[in-house]
Enzyme design. Structure first.
Site, PDB file in Angstrom:
ATOM      1  N   GLU A   1       0.853  -1.193   0.000  1.00 18.55           N
ATOM      2  CA  GLU A   1       0.000   0.000   0.000  1.00 18.55           C
ATOM      3  C   GLU A   1       0.889   1.243   0.000  1.00 18.55           C
ATOM      4  OE1 GLU A   1      -3.368  -2.195   2.773  1.00 18.55           O
ATOM      5  OE2 GLU A   1      -1.895  -0.861   3.691  1.00 18.55           O
TER       6      GLU A   1
ATOM      7  N   ASP B   1      -4.371  -8.020   6.290  1.00 18.11           N
ATOM      8  CA  ASP B   1      -5.392  -8.924   5.770  1.00 18.11           C
ATOM      9  C   ASP B   1      -4.916 -10.366   5.655  1.00 18.11           C
ATOM     10  OD1 ASP B   1      -7.737  -7.168   5.068  1.00 18.11           O
ATOM     11  OD2 ASP B   1      -6.136  -6.106   4.041  1.00 18.11           O
TER      12      ASP B   1
END
Length: 397
Positions: free
Chosen positions: A150, A166
């Site tokens: 990210e 996640d």
């Protein structure tokens, strides 16, 4: 959950990174950050399958969602409908084993995905892009080895992370070159760290091995984060209940002090349990926010009963509580946050997934849960004047 279920919002670590970046004032010096910067992807995985890259996100100048090609040009997603339809092929052929490839990163808040052997399946619907949801057993990407980083690139510079919020899967590291030529990196595993992580989960009693997902040939593809594991029925829903119960009992009779801002040590909030509620008061004794007794999913996801709005009171307190629960420091230290890693994950009831992730990282840093940045334990690098970014695909050993 439907086969291509749910529009997947950015994970909490993505939101935290983006909010941090976007919230910074753009100074005259920072405004010199170019419209794109080079991203060099190096394939040190020793795998022979083709690699596919994707640069997906939100164009910060317009707020539009879309993808960037290898030159950094922005392409908006087409409008979707109530039934998800295939997204345009945004894949970029990645480097072969032992080789590197340089792309251009635009001013995005988004993700760089990579996959081995197969292209990822993305779709668009009314709400935008449908991203992989590996906790869903019907997700079309469930048998693909993939991962993502990210990042946010804006006038304040580049923030780029290595995240396990996640899932834990194909290992990689990120880096950024500073103006003096030095490169800051994070995300590398220790030698043998990939196998070591899965071995730790398999050896952990209490159902933690259920988080592991393997391909039909026995290849371990990933381990779900515990919140997703609860959602998928892979981890008991009461995995943290024993610890939460003990925290609740203790702070019915004593005070939990939270000092959420390191640069404001005099600003403290005081928590006491009354029934099924923990109330926090300020220096005047006024109740500023309250939390109901959290369940395990709320703890692992840092959401629901531990929601953390982007404000100056509830959110910072919730972030601190989330870190204390996941690291199991709330019983050993009534003054939070506890920022000493030596005391993390020492209780028998803890976030064993995050414990195993941190134990296998070369620098000890990771995003094992959403607010692992409390106490600066996150795998994130930032540079206000970035000259180049790096993504290194590491071996699965």
């Amino acid at each position: 959950m439907a086969a291509v279920a749910a529009l997947v919002a950015p994970s909490p670590s993505a939101r935290a990174t983006a909010e941090t970046a976007i919230g910074r004032a753009v100074t005259g010096a920072a405004a010199a950050v170019p419209a794109t910067i080079p991203l060099t992807v190096t394939n040190d995985s020793r795998r022979t399958e083709p690699v596919y890259l994707y640069n997906l996100g939100t164009e910060l100048s317009t707020g539009r969602q879309g993808w960037a090609d290898a030159a950094g040009a922005f392409h908006p997603w087409p409008a979707g409908g109530p039934v998800p339809v295939p997204a345009p092929d945004a894949s970029i052929p990645g480097p072969a084993a032992g080789r590197s490839l340089t792309l251009r990163m635009p001013r995005f808040s988004g993700r760089v995905y990579f996959s081995y052997g197969k292209k990822l399946v993305f779709q668009v619907a009314t709400g935008g892009l449908v991203q992989p949801a590996v906790q869903n057993p019907s997700d079309p990407n469930r048998d693909i080895l993939f991962n993502w980083s990210e990042y946010t690139l804006d006038g304040g510079g580049l923030w780029i992370n290595s995240t396990q919020v996640d899932m834990f899967s194909a290992p990689y590291a990120v880096g950024v070159k500073r103006p003096d030529g030095a490169v800051a990196t994070t995300g590398h595993l220790k030698p043998g760290g990939y196998r070591g992580f899965f071995d730790a989960l398999r050896a952990q009693p209490g159902g933690w091995a259920g988080l592991i997902r393997t391909r039909s040939d026995g290849t371990p593809l990933r381990a779900l984060a515990p919140g997703h594991g609860i959602e998928a029925g892979a981890l008991p829903r009461d995995a943290m209940a024993g610890y939460v119960d003990r925290v609740w009992a203790r702070y019915a009779g004593t005070t939990l002090t939270v000092t959420p801002f390191a640069d404001r040590p005099s600003l403290a909030y005081h928590g006491r349990v009354s029934g099924d509620t923990m109330n926090f008061t300020d220096a005047s004794g006024a109740v500023v926010t309250s939390f109901r007794k959290p369940d395990s999913d709320s703890v692992f996801g840092c959401h629901k009963l531990l929601d953390a709005p982007n404000d100056q009171v509830r959110g910072p307190i919730s972030r601190t509580l989330c870190a204390g629960y996941n690291r199991s420091t709330l019983l050993t230290n009534p003054r939070q946050p506890d920022t000493s890693p030596a005391g993390f994950y020492q209780d028998a009831v803890t976030n064993h997934y995050s414990r195993a992730v941190h134990a296998q990282m070369a620098d000890g840093k990771a995003y094992g849960f959403a607010f692992d940045d409390v106490g600066a334990q996150e795998s994130l690098v930032h540079e206000g004047d970035p000259r180049q970014a790096f993504l290194t695909l590491d071996p699965l050993d």
